[in-house]
Design a protein around this motif. Structure first.
Motif, PDB file in Angstrom:
ATOM      1  N   GLU A   1       0.829  -1.208   0.000  1.00 17.38           N
ATOM      2  CA  GLU A   1       0.000   0.000   0.000  1.00 17.38           C
ATOM      3  C   GLU A   1       0.865   1.261   0.000  1.00 17.38           C
ATOM      4  N   ALA A   2       2.068   1.171   0.578  1.00 17.08           N
ATOM      5  CA  ALA A   2       2.950   2.340   0.655  1.00 17.08           C
ATOM      6  C   ALA A   2       3.452   2.767  -0.710  1.00 17.08           C
TER       7      ALA A   2
ATOM      8  N   PRO B   1       6.667   3.951   4.787  1.00 18.97           N
ATOM      9  CA  PRO B   1       5.489   3.164   5.209  1.00 18.97           C
ATOM     10  C   PRO B   1       5.020   3.431   6.632  1.00 18.97           C
ATOM     11  N   LEU B   2       5.791   4.122   7.453  1.00 16.88           N
ATOM     12  CA  LEU B   2       5.483   4.196   8.882  1.00 16.88           C
ATOM     13  C   LEU B   2       4.087   4.734   9.200  1.00 16.88           C
ATOM     14  N   PRO B   3       3.606   5.817   8.559  1.00 15.77           N
ATOM     15  CA  PRO B   3       2.254   6.304   8.896  1.00 15.77           C
ATOM     16  C   PRO B   3       1.141   5.317   8.548  1.00 15.77           C
ATOM     17  N   LEU B   4       1.442   4.323   7.713  1.00 16.83           N
ATOM     18  CA  LEU B   4       0.443   3.308   7.366  1.00 16.83           C
ATOM     19  C   LEU B   4       0.413   2.173   8.381  1.00 16.83           C
ATOM     20  N   CYS B   5       1.380   2.152   9.270  1.00 19.99           N
ATOM     21  CA  CYS B   5       1.460   1.111  10.298  1.00 19.99           C
ATOM     22  C   CYS B   5       0.739   1.613  11.555  1.00 19.99           C
ATOM     23  N   HIS B   6      -0.351   0.961  11.901  1.00 18.79           N
ATOM     24  CA  HIS B   6      -1.161   1.406  13.030  1.00 18.79           C
ATOM     25  C   HIS B   6      -0.935   0.559  14.289  1.00 18.79           C
ATOM     26  N   THR B   7      -0.462  -0.656  14.099  1.00 17.40           N
ATOM     27  CA  THR B   7      -0.164  -1.528  15.234  1.00 17.40           C
ATOM     28  C   THR B   7       1.242  -2.088  15.069  1.00 17.40           C
TER      29      THR B   7
ATOM     30  N   ARG C   1      15.815  13.892  -0.939  1.00  9.14           N
ATOM     31  CA  ARG C   1      14.739  14.640  -1.613  1.00  9.14           C
ATOM     32  C   ARG C   1      13.448  13.809  -1.681  1.00  9.14           C
ATOM     33  N   ILE C   2      13.587  12.531  -1.977  1.00  9.62           N
ATOM     34  CA  ILE C   2      12.405  11.667  -2.050  1.00  9.62           C
ATOM     35  C   ILE C   2      11.716  11.608  -0.688  1.00  9.62           C
ATOM     36  N   MET C   3      12.514  11.492   0.368  1.00  8.05           N
ATOM     37  CA  MET C   3      11.940  11.480   1.716  1.00  8.05           C
ATOM     38  C   MET C   3      11.299  12.816   2.048  1.00  8.05           C
ATOM     39  N   MET C   4      11.937  13.886   1.660  1.00  9.74           N
ATOM     40  CA  MET C   4      11.392  15.216   1.907  1.00  9.74           C
ATOM     41  C   MET C   4      10.003  15.351   1.288  1.00  9.74           C
ATOM     42  N   GLU C   5       9.862  14.883   0.067  1.00 13.65           N
ATOM     43  CA  GLU C   5       8.629  15.075  -0.683  1.00 13.65           C
ATOM     44  C   GLU C   5       7.570  14.015  -0.397  1.00 13.65           C
ATOM     45  N   ALA C   6       7.899  13.053   0.472  1.00 14.47           N
ATOM     46  CA  ALA C   6       6.932  11.999   0.792  1.00 14.47           C
ATOM     47  C   ALA C   6       5.795  12.526   1.657  1.00 14.47           C
ATOM     48  N   TYR C   7       6.111  13.462   2.565  1.00 17.65           N
ATOM     49  CA  TYR C   7       5.103  13.973   3.491  1.00 17.65           C
ATOM     50  C   TYR C   7       5.361  15.435   3.831  1.00 17.65           C
ATOM     51  N   HIS C   8       4.281  16.155   4.071  1.00 16.05           N
ATOM     52  CA  HIS C   8       4.344  17.368   4.870  1.00 16.05           C
ATOM     53  C   HIS C   8       4.077  16.881   6.296  1.00 16.05           C
ATOM     54  N   LEU C   9       5.125  16.633   7.031  1.00 16.86           N
ATOM     55  CA  LEU C   9       4.989  15.884   8.278  1.00 16.86           C
ATOM     56  C   LEU C   9       3.986  16.500   9.245  1.00 16.86           C
TER      57      LEU C   9
ATOM     58  N   HIS D   1      12.875  13.655  13.266  1.00 15.56           N
ATOM     59  CA  HIS D   1      14.239  13.368  13.720  1.00 15.56           C
ATOM     60  C   HIS D   1      15.002  12.579  12.660  1.00 15.56           C
ATOM     61  N   TYR D   2      14.344  11.568  12.087  1.00 14.62           N
ATOM     62  CA  TYR D   2      14.992  10.741  11.063  1.00 14.62           C
ATOM     63  C   TYR D   2      15.346  11.601   9.849  1.00 14.62           C
ATOM     64  N   PHE D   3      14.393  12.400   9.411  1.00  7.91           N
ATOM     65  CA  PHE D   3      14.650  13.242   8.247  1.00  7.91           C
ATOM     66  C   PHE D   3      15.762  14.252   8.536  1.00  7.91           C
ATOM     67  N   THR D   4      15.789  14.799   9.743  1.00  9.27           N
ATOM     68  CA  THR D   4      16.859  15.726  10.117  1.00  9.27           C
ATOM     69  C   THR D   4      18.213  15.037  10.053  1.00  9.27           C
ATOM     70  N   MET D   5      18.261  13.772  10.447  1.00  6.07           N
ATOM     71  CA  MET D   5      19.513  13.019  10.351  1.00  6.07           C
ATOM     72  C   MET D   5      19.959  12.880   8.891  1.00  6.07           C
ATOM     73  N   MET D   6      19.011  12.715   7.987  1.00  9.21           N
ATOM     74  CA  MET D   6      19.356  12.637   6.569  1.00  9.21           C
ATOM     75  C   MET D   6      19.931  13.959   6.066  1.00  9.21           C
ATOM     76  N   MET D   7      19.318  15.057   6.471  1.00  9.11           N
ATOM     77  CA  MET D   7      19.850  16.372   6.104  1.00  9.11           C
ATOM     78  C   MET D   7      21.225  16.593   6.730  1.00  9.11           C
ATOM     79  N   THR D   8      21.406  16.081   7.946  1.00  9.75           N
ATOM     80  CA  THR D   8      22.701  16.194   8.616  1.00  9.75           C
ATOM     81  C   THR D   8      23.776  15.445   7.856  1.00  9.75           C
ATOM     82  N   ILE D   9      23.449  14.240   7.388  1.00  6.02           N
ATOM     83  CA  ILE D   9      24.410  13.453   6.605  1.00  6.02           C
ATOM     84  C   ILE D   9      24.807  14.210   5.343  1.00  6.02           C
TER      85      ILE D   9
END
Length: 344
Positions: A181-182, A201-207, A244-252, A267-275
């Motif tokens: 579905e993701a 996929p994380l926002p699609l995981c509810h449990t 960039r792909i991660m950036m454009e996946a969501y308006h968090l 936090h995860y996305f910030t780590m990507m920008m940090t890298i």
């Protein structure tokens, strides 16, 4: 027979490593008929990966399947395995890594219990271990301080993740239909797609369920490996592409309802920008500072709220200090963090 768990193993010229990986799954599962191993030969040409894949399928029909495709890169191989998967759950194991037998046995018992009780769990999380074989060292990454144990939980129940506790591909096993579905935007011929796999996929995981077991053994330290520092510098353009792909996946701040999940993903996305920021300073490519500047500008234009959190937070400030002295401080901080968290 119904399959509880499908393993996708992307293989590209992997003849030297794949046997250990496949054997670890077979032995850890006790050759169970309710698991399947999908070996994806990603257009291997320099060794006998394709022949080995076919031989494994011939020895274990009904458990192992070999899939052959033109070379598309790791992400396309992951998607090919997902497309073929028949199991309720899907886990990727890279061909030079392996699984711990006792931990895998525990994992299968838990997943079978979910199936028997009709319990829907969208994401199964376990620990992984950095196996620095050449240094005879290992570092286990667990989530004991961040996640509830021995029960199904939701994102609203998670705690704080340390910098070394990001949920990586090694620690994740998704419900197959959730992962499909993701509609994962994994680009061809690009490294570091595992970040997209562990984020989109994380926002699609509810449990979720967290098993405190050291399942995944992540081989690290091979020359030319994608997380090797020199290799990461050479492939920095690919790191930018994935970010960039991660950036454009969501308006968090508008797309992700759970505050705690949103905080983790930010936090995860910030780590990507940090890298991207740190490795731009390690690169000898004179175009990289401008590319980094453009990446930050694009983030600000895309979502100013995300930009403020990433750029104006501690990591954003410390990894984008002005002048050559600032570059030196940033690199020194990265070296120190590398020693503390042992991430490459």
């Amino acid at each position: 027979m119904h399959k509880v768990l499908s393993f996708g193993i992307p293989c590209y010229n992997s003849a030297a490593d794949m046997d250990r990986c496949i054997t670890s799954i077979l032995e850890g599962s006790n050759y169970a008929s309710d698991i399947e191993i999908i070996i994806v030969d990603d257009g291997s040409t320099r060794d006998d990966t394709a022949e080995k894949a076919d031989a494994w399928e011939a020895r274990h029909p009904g458990i192992i399947r070999a899939v052959h495709q033109e070379n598309g890169g790791h992400g396309i191989a992951v998607l090919s395995g997902l497309r073929e998967a028949q199991g309720t759950y899907y886990k990727v194991v890279d061909s030079d890594d392996w699984l711990d037998a006792s931990a895998l046995s525990t994992m299968l018992s838990i997943l079978r219990g979910f199936e028997a009780r009709g319990t829907r769990v969208d994401l199964f999380i376990s620990n992984y271990v950095y196996e620095k074989v050449y240094e005879n060292k290992r570092t286990a990454i667990s989530y004991r301080s961040a996640l509830p144990r021995k029960r199904v939980f939701t994102w609203d129940e998670i705690g704080h993740f340390r910098p070394d506790q990001n949920l990586l591909m090694h620690s994740l096993c998704y419900r197959t239909d959730v992962l499909r579905e993701a509609n994962l935007p994994l680009p061809a011929h690009t490294f570091y797609v595992d970040n997209i796999y562990a984020y989109v996929p994380l926002p699609l995981c509810h449990t979720m369920y967290y098993a405190d077991i050291d399942l995944y053994r992540y081989f690290i330290g091979r020359e030319g490996q994608s997380v090797n520092e020199a290799t990461m510098v050479r492939r920095l353009d690919q790191q930018f592409r994935i970010t960039r792909i991660m950036m454009e996946a969501y308006h968090l701040y508008s797309d992700v309802e759970s505050v705690r999940l949103r905080s983790y993903m930010m936090h995860y996305f910030t780590m990507m920008m940090t890298i991207c920021s740190v490795f731009s300073k390690l690169s000898d490519d004179e175009s990289m500072p401008e590319k980094l500047k453009q990446l930050w500008a694009d983030l600000k234009a895309y979502d100013e709220h995300m930009y403020r959190h990433a750029r104006m937070g501690a990591l954003g400030i410390l990894t984008n200090l002005p002048t050559k002295v600032g570059d030196t401080v940033t690199i020194a901080g990265y070296r120190l963090a590398s020693k503390i968290f042992k991430f490459n």
